[in-house]
Design an enzyme around this catalytic site. Structure first.
Site, PDB file in Angstrom:
ATOM      1  N   ARG A 110      23.338  59.049  -7.959  1.00  0.00           N
ATOM      2  CA  ARG A 110      22.692  60.262  -8.402  1.00  0.00           C
ATOM      3  C   ARG A 110      21.311  60.196  -9.260  1.00  0.00           C
ATOM      4  O   ARG A 110      21.143  59.026  -9.779  1.00  0.00           O
ATOM      5  CB  ARG A 110      23.648  61.133  -9.285  1.00  0.00           C
ATOM      6  N   ARG A 111      20.604  61.212  -9.401  1.00  0.00           N
ATOM      7  CA  ARG A 111      19.533  61.279 -10.110  1.00  0.00           C
ATOM      8  C   ARG A 111      19.875  61.849 -11.682  1.00  0.00           C
ATOM      9  O   ARG A 111      20.318  62.953 -11.608  1.00  0.00           O
ATOM     10  CB  ARG A 111      18.221  61.715  -9.813  1.00  0.00           C
ATOM     11  N   GLU A 141      25.126  68.271   9.295  1.00  0.00           N
ATOM     12  CA  GLU A 141      24.055  69.208   8.951  1.00  0.00           C
ATOM     13  C   GLU A 141      22.573  68.810   8.225  1.00  0.00           C
ATOM     14  O   GLU A 141      21.612  69.327   8.218  1.00  0.00           O
ATOM     15  CB  GLU A 141      24.555  70.218   7.769  1.00  0.00           C
ATOM     16  N   GLU A 195      23.762  62.321  -4.262  1.00  0.00           N
ATOM     17  CA  GLU A 195      23.706  63.391  -4.743  1.00  0.00           C
ATOM     18  C   GLU A 195      22.568  64.400  -3.974  1.00  0.00           C
ATOM     19  O   GLU A 195      21.632  63.901  -3.523  1.00  0.00           O
ATOM     20  CB  GLU A 195      23.209  63.374  -6.296  1.00  0.00           C
ATOM     21  N   ALA A 196      23.235  65.759  -3.924  1.00  0.00           N
ATOM     22  CA  ALA A 196      22.301  66.496  -3.415  1.00  0.00           C
ATOM     23  C   ALA A 196      20.905  66.188  -3.945  1.00  0.00           C
ATOM     24  O   ALA A 196      20.563  66.138  -5.113  1.00  0.00           O
ATOM     25  CB  ALA A 196      22.601  67.805  -3.432  1.00  0.00           C
ATOM     26  N   GLY A 247      13.702  50.108  -1.916  1.00  0.00           N
ATOM     27  CA  GLY A 247      12.878  49.841  -3.068  1.00  0.00           C
ATOM     28  C   GLY A 247      13.042  50.367  -4.275  1.00  0.00           C
ATOM     29  O   GLY A 247      12.837  50.133  -5.337  1.00  0.00           O
ATOM     30  N   SER A 278      18.596  63.553   5.277  1.00  0.00           N
ATOM     31  CA  SER A 278      17.728  62.582   6.218  1.00  0.00           C
ATOM     32  C   SER A 278      18.192  61.270   6.037  1.00  0.00           C
ATOM     33  O   SER A 278      18.647  60.692   5.200  1.00  0.00           O
ATOM     34  CB  SER A 278      16.456  62.619   5.902  1.00  0.00           C
ATOM     35  N   LYS A 311      17.145  46.988  -7.170  1.00  0.00           N
ATOM     36  CA  LYS A 311      16.947  47.691  -6.180  1.00  0.00           C
ATOM     37  C   LYS A 311      18.055  48.237  -5.206  1.00  0.00           C
ATOM     38  O   LYS A 311      19.002  47.358  -4.989  1.00  0.00           O
ATOM     39  CB  LYS A 311      15.780  46.769  -5.316  1.00  0.00           C
TER      40      LYS A 311
HETATM   41  C1  LIG Z   1      26.631  64.139  -6.961  1.00  0.00           C
HETATM   42  C2  LIG Z   1      27.671  64.881  -6.784  1.00  0.00           C
HETATM   43  C3  LIG Z   1      28.635  64.157  -5.635  1.00  0.00           C
HETATM   44  C4  LIG Z   1      28.569  64.661  -8.108  1.00  0.00           C
HETATM   45  O1  LIG Z   1      29.661  65.464  -8.038  1.00  0.00           O
HETATM   46  P1  LIG Z   1      31.116  65.221  -8.870  1.00  0.00           P
HETATM   47  O2  LIG Z   1      31.474  63.736  -8.611  1.00  0.00           O
HETATM   48  O3  LIG Z   1      31.989  66.125  -8.460  1.00  0.00           O
HETATM   49  O4  LIG Z   1      30.516  65.040 -10.588  1.00  0.00           O
HETATM   50  P2  LIG Z   1      30.767  66.572 -11.282  1.00  0.00           P
HETATM   51  O5  LIG Z   1      29.643  67.388 -10.883  1.00  0.00           O
HETATM   52  O6  LIG Z   1      32.068  66.979 -11.874  1.00  0.00           O
HETATM   53  O7  LIG Z   1      30.257  65.786 -12.819  1.00  0.00           O
HETATM   54  C5  LIG Z   1      30.954  64.700 -13.426  1.00  0.00           C
HETATM   55  C6  LIG Z   1      30.372  64.518 -14.578  1.00  0.00           C
HETATM   56  O8  LIG Z   1      28.760  63.911 -14.357  1.00  0.00           O
HETATM   57  C7  LIG Z   1      27.688  65.027 -15.030  1.00  0.00           C
HETATM   58  N1  LIG Z   1      26.744  65.050 -13.928  1.00  0.00           N
HETATM   59  C8  LIG Z   1      26.915  65.355 -12.527  1.00  0.00           C
HETATM   60  N2  LIG Z   1      25.667  64.972 -11.925  1.00  0.00           N
HETATM   61  C9  LIG Z   1      24.917  64.626 -12.847  1.00  0.00           C
HETATM   62  C10 LIG Z   1      23.444  64.332 -13.078  1.00  0.00           C
HETATM   63  N3  LIG Z   1      22.661  64.369 -11.637  1.00  0.00           N
HETATM   64  N4  LIG Z   1      22.921  63.811 -14.104  1.00  0.00           N
HETATM   65  C11 LIG Z   1      23.685  63.718 -15.351  1.00  0.00           C
HETATM   66  N5  LIG Z   1      24.899  64.180 -15.286  1.00  0.00           N
HETATM   67  C12 LIG Z   1      25.450  64.378 -14.193  1.00  0.00           C
HETATM   68  C13 LIG Z   1      28.284  66.007 -14.837  1.00  0.00           C
HETATM   69  O9  LIG Z   1      27.673  67.155 -15.803  1.00  0.00           O
HETATM   70  C14 LIG Z   1      29.644  65.777 -15.501  1.00  0.00           C
HETATM   71  O10 LIG Z   1      29.788  65.546 -16.800  1.00  0.00           O
HETATM   72  P3  LIG Z   1      31.069  65.745 -17.735  1.00  0.00           P
HETATM   73  O11 LIG Z   1      31.861  64.537 -17.312  1.00  0.00           O
HETATM   74  O12 LIG Z   1      30.302  65.426 -19.190  1.00  0.00           O
HETATM   75  O13 LIG Z   1      31.669  66.994 -17.260  1.00  0.00           O
HETATM   76  C15 LIG Z   1      27.425  66.322  -6.575  1.00  0.00           C
HETATM   77  O14 LIG Z   1      26.697  66.706  -7.682  1.00  0.00           O
HETATM   78  C16 LIG Z   1      26.606  66.413  -5.483  1.00  0.00           C
HETATM   79  O15 LIG Z   1      25.495  66.412  -5.291  1.00  0.00           O
HETATM   80  N6  LIG Z   1      27.546  66.721  -4.279  1.00  0.00           N
HETATM   81  C17 LIG Z   1      26.765  67.017  -2.870  1.00  0.00           C
HETATM   82  C18 LIG Z   1      27.259  68.234  -2.321  1.00  0.00           C
HETATM   83  C19 LIG Z   1      26.615  68.588  -0.948  1.00  0.00           C
HETATM   84  O16 LIG Z   1      25.301  68.520  -1.250  1.00  0.00           O
HETATM   85  N7  LIG Z   1      27.248  68.986  -0.004  1.00  0.00           N
HETATM   86  C20 LIG Z   1      26.599  69.300   1.176  1.00  0.00           C
HETATM   87  C21 LIG Z   1      26.581  70.653   1.251  1.00  0.00           C
HETATM   88  S1  LIG Z   1      25.383  71.166   2.660  1.00  0.00           S
END
Ligand SMILES: CC(C)(COP(=O)(O)OP(=O)(O)OC[C@H]1O[C@@H](n2cnc3c(N)ncnc32)[C@H](O)[C@@H]1OP(=O)(O)O)[C@@H](O)C(=O)NCCC(=O)NCCS
Length: 342
Positions: free
Chosen positions: A315-316, A219, A277-278, A285, A239, A302
């Site tokens: 993730r950020r 997607e 992360e989304a 860099g 991207s 880096k």
């Molecule tokens: C980054 C990502 C993968 C993390 O997901 P996850 O591994 O399931 O992690 P969780 O959301 O369960 O979070 C785990 C812990 O990290 C923390 N956390 C998650 N993202 C964080 C962030 N950006 N900053 C600080 N803490 C964060 C949570 O609060 C949680 O804390 P806890 O242990 O105290 O409860 C997810 O947020 C993501 O962006 N997935 C992409 C989904 C997507 O875009 N799919 C495509 C759709 S078209």
């Protein structure tokens, strides 16, 4: 052993220059018998050539191919003998820099029909050989001839729909590989390699010389040169950085079973089982805080130093704004790995 062969039906402009060519049965490393038949019928002396052929030559080619037992190619040559459009037989002894439009089209067909993988073929200089065209409801039209064709269509009570103006056509007008779903066909260019089991949703895009190995949900954007491993998904609007226009010179790839989140982006190759992360765009860099399996900071590095490493989560940090990379390794393991080549 020759490199490639194809009987193509094409379009020429009013000057007799090739605009595009459709090869229904392109062949990589054709057997010697096939080339021998072409040599006899077309007076082909070897090398890389795109030969414009007459109906008589095509009939002889068809007979020769049938005697050889190449029934499908023989049938194609036979049908091509009755073509109302120009026919070309393209014979490539070697995979050299292309020197004609029919040659380029044959190479793009080889990739989209999965006979050659991205990066396997020599594609330098192809832009100069692909004319920018109007891709219309009546096929490819030279841009300088378009106003007359539009007028002609209107006078005859039709509308000539211009679907795109581009050097590349959409892949599916030429090749529909087995086992794929493509929601919006305009978004996959000829020369894309779409692996079996891939779904390209409306937001997805695949450029030429790029694609997916196997099952993937796409997607986001797969830029030229980028290859996505089996089981990896590209989230909506994400991207992958290309190398064509101002991107870096690192060739981006994505390993197996990765997820690039919606609106995220990568400017480094990813190893297997990585997640981004989304919304997070990692460039080569970008300074990254590397965290171990206890979420303890190991080092600031880096992103390019993490290129192609497996099992990473980027993730950020939503509180500090820092880009973090979490791993499932201990601080000791990470240190050893990072400094192994110092
Ligand atoms: C980054 C990502 C993968 C993390 O997901 P996850 O591994 O399931 O992690 P969780 O959301 O369960 O979070 C785990 C812990 O990290 C923390 N956390 C998650 N993202 C964080 C962030 N950006 N900053 C600080 N803490 C964060 C949570 O609060 C949680 O804390 P806890 O242990 O105290 O409860 C997810 O947020 C993501 O962006 N997935 C992409 C989904 C997507 O875009 N799919 C495509 C759709 S078209």
């Amino acid at each position: 052993m020759s490199f490639a062969f194809g009987i193509g039906i094409g379009t020429q402009n009013n000057q007799g220059e090739w605009l595009e060519v459709f090869y229904q049965q392109p062949v990589i490393t054709p057997d010697n018998g096939l080339i021998e038949v072409a040599r006899n019928v077309l007076d082909y002396q070897g090398g890389n050539q795109a030969v414009s052929v007459t109906p008589e030559q095509l009939k002889s080619l068809s007979d020769g191919l049938r005697q050889l037992g190449q029934m499908e190619q023989a049938a194609l040559a036979g049908k091509a003998a009755d073509s109302r459009r120009p026919v070309v037989v393209t014979l490539l002894e070697t995979d050299d820099t292309a020197s004609s439009t029919p040659e380029v089209y044959l190479k793009l067909h080889l990739i989209s029909s999965r006979q050659a993988r991205p990066h396997e073929l020599k594609l330098d200089g192809i832009f100069g050989l692909l004319p920018n065209l109007a891709w219309t409801s009546e096929g490819a039209v030279d841009l300088s001839e378009l106003p007359d064709r539009q007028l002609q269509a209107r006078l005859e009570g039709r509308t000539l729909e211009v679907k795109s103006v581009d050097k590349f056509p959409q892949m599916t007008d030429y090749v529909v590989p087995k086992g794929v779903r493509i929601a919006d066909t305009a978004r996959v260019r000829l020369g894309a390699y779409v692996g079996e089991g891939t779904t390209v949703m409306h937001e997805g895009f695949i450029n030429f010389n790029a694609g997916t190995e196997g099952t993937s949900m796409i997607e986001g954007r797969i830029s030229a040169g980028v290859m996505i491993g089996k089981g990896s998904d590209l989230g909506g609007g994400c991207s992958t950085m290309g190398t064509l226009s101002g991107g870096g010179n690192i060739i981006i790839s994505v390993g197996e079973n990765c997820l690039i989140g919606a609106n995220a982006g990568i400017g480094i190759p990813l190893g297997d089982r990585c997640k981004v992360e989304a919304g997070l765009y990692i460039t080569a860099g970008t300074k990254v805080a590397l965290l171990d399996d206890n979420n303890k900071l190991v080092e600031i590095i880096k992103a390019r130093d993490l290129a192609a490493k497996p099992d990473l989560l980027f993730r950020r940090n939503s509180q500090s704004g820092a880009v973090e990379c979490k791993t499932n390794k201990t601080a000791i393991e990470l240190n050893e790995e990072l400094h192994a080549n110092n």
